[in-house]
Design an enzyme around this catalytic site. Sequence first.
Site, short mmCIF file in Angstrom:
data_model
loop_
_atom_site.label_atom_id
_atom_site.label_comp_id
_atom_site.label_asym_id
_atom_site.label_seq_id
_atom_site.Cartn_x
_atom_site.Cartn_y
_atom_site.Cartn_z
N THR A 203 0.84 -1.21 0.00
CA THR A 203 0.00 0.00 0.00
C THR A 203 0.86 1.25 0.00
O THR A 203 0.66 2.17 -0.81
CB THR A 203 -0.92 0.01 1.24
OG1 THR A 203 -1.90 -1.02 1.07
CG2 THR A 203 -1.62 1.35 1.41
N THR B 207 5.55 11.09 7.72
CA THR B 207 5.67 11.07 9.18
C THR B 207 7.08 11.40 9.66
O THR B 207 8.07 11.12 8.95
CB THR B 207 5.28 9.66 9.69
OG1 THR B 207 5.67 9.53 11.06
CG2 THR B 207 5.98 8.55 8.91
N ASP B 208 7.18 11.92 10.89
CA ASP B 208 8.50 12.16 11.50
C ASP B 208 9.23 10.86 11.80
O ASP B 208 10.44 10.87 12.03
CB ASP B 208 8.37 13.01 12.78
CG ASP B 208 7.56 12.33 13.90
OD1 ASP B 208 6.96 11.27 13.67
OD2 ASP B 208 7.55 12.89 15.02
N GLU B 209 8.49 9.74 11.77
CA GLU B 209 9.14 8.46 12.11
C GLU B 209 10.20 8.06 11.09
O GLU B 209 11.05 7.23 11.37
CB GLU B 209 8.10 7.35 12.28
CG GLU B 209 7.12 7.70 13.39
CD GLU B 209 6.30 6.51 13.88
OE1 GLU B 209 6.78 5.38 13.79
OE2 GLU B 209 5.19 6.76 14.36
N TYR C 222 6.91 0.00 9.32
CA TYR C 222 6.01 1.11 8.97
C TYR C 222 6.84 2.31 8.50
O TYR C 222 6.61 2.86 7.41
CB TYR C 222 5.14 1.51 10.16
CG TYR C 222 4.52 2.89 10.01
CD1 TYR C 222 3.56 3.14 9.02
CD2 TYR C 222 4.90 3.95 10.83
CE1 TYR C 222 3.00 4.41 8.87
CE2 TYR C 222 4.35 5.22 10.68
CZ TYR C 222 3.40 5.45 9.70
OH TYR C 222 2.86 6.70 9.53
N LYS D 238 7.18 4.17 4.80
CA LYS D 238 6.87 5.59 4.57
C LYS D 238 8.09 6.30 3.98
O LYS D 238 7.97 7.11 3.06
CB LYS D 238 6.43 6.28 5.86
CG LYS D 238 5.11 5.81 6.42
CD LYS D 238 3.92 6.07 5.50
CE LYS D 238 3.60 7.53 5.34
NZ LYS D 238 2.35 7.72 4.54
P1 NAD Z 1 -5.60 5.79 9.15
O1 NAD Z 1 -5.06 4.42 9.33
O2 NAD Z 1 -6.58 6.32 10.15
O3 NAD Z 1 -6.29 5.93 7.72
C1 NAD Z 1 -5.74 5.36 6.56
C2 NAD Z 1 -6.82 5.36 5.49
O4 NAD Z 1 -6.26 4.83 4.30
C3 NAD Z 1 -8.02 4.48 5.85
O5 NAD Z 1 -9.23 5.16 5.55
C4 NAD Z 1 -7.86 3.27 4.95
O6 NAD Z 1 -9.08 2.65 4.62
C5 NAD Z 1 -7.16 3.88 3.76
N1 NAD Z 1 -6.38 2.89 3.00
C6 NAD Z 1 -5.49 2.00 3.47
N2 NAD Z 1 -4.99 1.26 2.47
C7 NAD Z 1 -5.56 1.71 1.33
C8 NAD Z 1 -5.43 1.37 -0.03
N3 NAD Z 1 -4.60 0.37 -0.42
N4 NAD Z 1 -6.15 2.05 -0.95
C9 NAD Z 1 -6.99 3.04 -0.56
N5 NAD Z 1 -7.16 3.41 0.71
C10 NAD Z 1 -6.44 2.75 1.66
O7 NAD Z 1 -4.31 6.72 9.06
P2 NAD Z 1 -4.10 8.22 9.56
O8 NAD Z 1 -3.65 8.19 10.96
O9 NAD Z 1 -5.25 9.03 9.16
O10 NAD Z 1 -2.82 8.62 8.67
C11 NAD Z 1 -2.99 9.19 7.38
C12 NAD Z 1 -1.62 9.41 6.77
O11 NAD Z 1 -0.85 10.25 7.64
C13 NAD Z 1 -0.80 8.14 6.61
O12 NAD Z 1 -0.09 8.23 5.39
C14 NAD Z 1 0.15 8.14 7.79
O13 NAD Z 1 1.35 7.47 7.48
C15 NAD Z 1 0.38 9.62 7.96
N6 NAD Z 1 0.72 10.06 9.33
C16 NAD Z 1 -0.08 9.73 10.39
C17 NAD Z 1 0.25 10.20 11.65
C18 NAD Z 1 -0.64 9.92 12.85
O14 NAD Z 1 -0.28 10.32 13.96
N7 NAD Z 1 -1.79 9.29 12.70
C19 NAD Z 1 1.40 10.96 11.86
C20 NAD Z 1 2.19 11.27 10.74
C21 NAD Z 1 1.84 10.82 9.48
#
Ligand code: NAD
Length: 343
Positions: free
Chosen positions: A99, A124-126, A148, A152
């Site tokens: 993905t 992400t900062d990770e 993960y 990313k």
């Molecule tokens: P989340 O897991 O809540 O949401 C991910 C969404 O992507 C879901 O709706 C899922 O159904 C969809 N998805 C997954 N695989 C898919 C695919 N193959 N095709 C289409 N849709 C797909 O994640 P989040 O916390 O909202 O994070 C969103 C983005 O931000 C991610 O890229 C994550 O790496 C990044 N991020 C998140 C955080 C955090 O604290 N949550 C921090 C930094 C970056």
Amino acid sequence: MEKVLVTGGAGFIGSHFVKRILRADDVAKVTVLDALTYAGHAENLGKAFLSPKLRFVHGNIIDVKLVDDLVQQHTAIVHFAAESHVDRSFFAASTFLSTNVLGTQTLADAAMRYGIKRFVHVSTDEVYGPLAEGAATEEAPVRPTVPYAASKAASDFVALSYFHTYDVPVCVTRSSNNYGPYQHPEKIIPLFVTRLFQGDNVAIHGQGQHVRNWLHVEDNCAGIELVLRGGVPGEVYNIGGGTDLTTVELTGNLLRMCGADWDSVVYVSDRRSNDIRYSMNWDKIATQLGYRPARVFEDGLAAAVEWYQRNPDRWAPLLRNPCAPIPRAEIAVAVEEAARVVH
Ligand code: NAD
């Protein structure tokens, strides 16, 4: 007028972003492309379905034909879709690579073919890995330690390679840990809050001295919108909040806000590769694009805790079964009817 394709718009951050961007007068159309994995719920978009600008497409970002069809109907892409939970990446790394990396490449490929004007890749900062001291600027080396973060980091490089090779106008945002309403209860804040509300214990890994920076989801979305509108193609922008906390400090706040005490806390052995500290410098987006996180952490956290308290229907089914659908009763019939779900 912009036509924006938002991937992962039924997830935590993506759904907040969709609600925000729908309010913009210069945005004519917003299409959500989401596979509705265990982490995605169309219900997160709630009343956004009432907007005639919104279209929802249930589909996968690695579906080349579907992505091609959609990308050519849009001027901008904001790419949130990802597998996002570190713990799951320990036992399902291939899904993360598929993905997060191939999905990003599929979108970037289509963006190249159809002349997309703006492409924001959300990261992400990770990816910077643990830092004992100091703060990572956008120039810092990328040293992910868990599958993960590695997926990313790879997706960031793939997206940027389409800028360097094909002039696709890609910007990358890297944010710290988001918190706020609608987050899946597998993540630490909703996990702890929902367990405490039910009178259950919460588990701290190791000594709980891991440091994370906390960013309200709305502040992250504000930063992402600034990058969408004014980011320089080929550039990375760190997006942080003002509050660094150890897990013990965060837990102290949550115990107080949930009316619990330290008797509810157990210490368990540390998770593998649990990076001791993340820290980013976000001067670049502040000075170049005028970003400022608006939420005071204490207030934002208290409001989030209250949201989880008021909305047990949103998370209780997910605690019993992480893949359970959320009951739809709370969503007005009008919203249901307005949902244009295309399969
Ligand atoms: P989340 O897991 O809540 O949401 C991910 C969404 O992507 C879901 O709706 C899922 O159904 C969809 N998805 C997954 N695989 C898919 C695919 N193959 N095709 C289409 N849709 C797909 O994640 P989040 O916390 O909202 O994070 C969103 C983005 O931000 C991610 O890229 C994550 O790496 C990044 N991020 C998140 C955080 C955090 O604290 N949550 C921090 C930094 C970056």
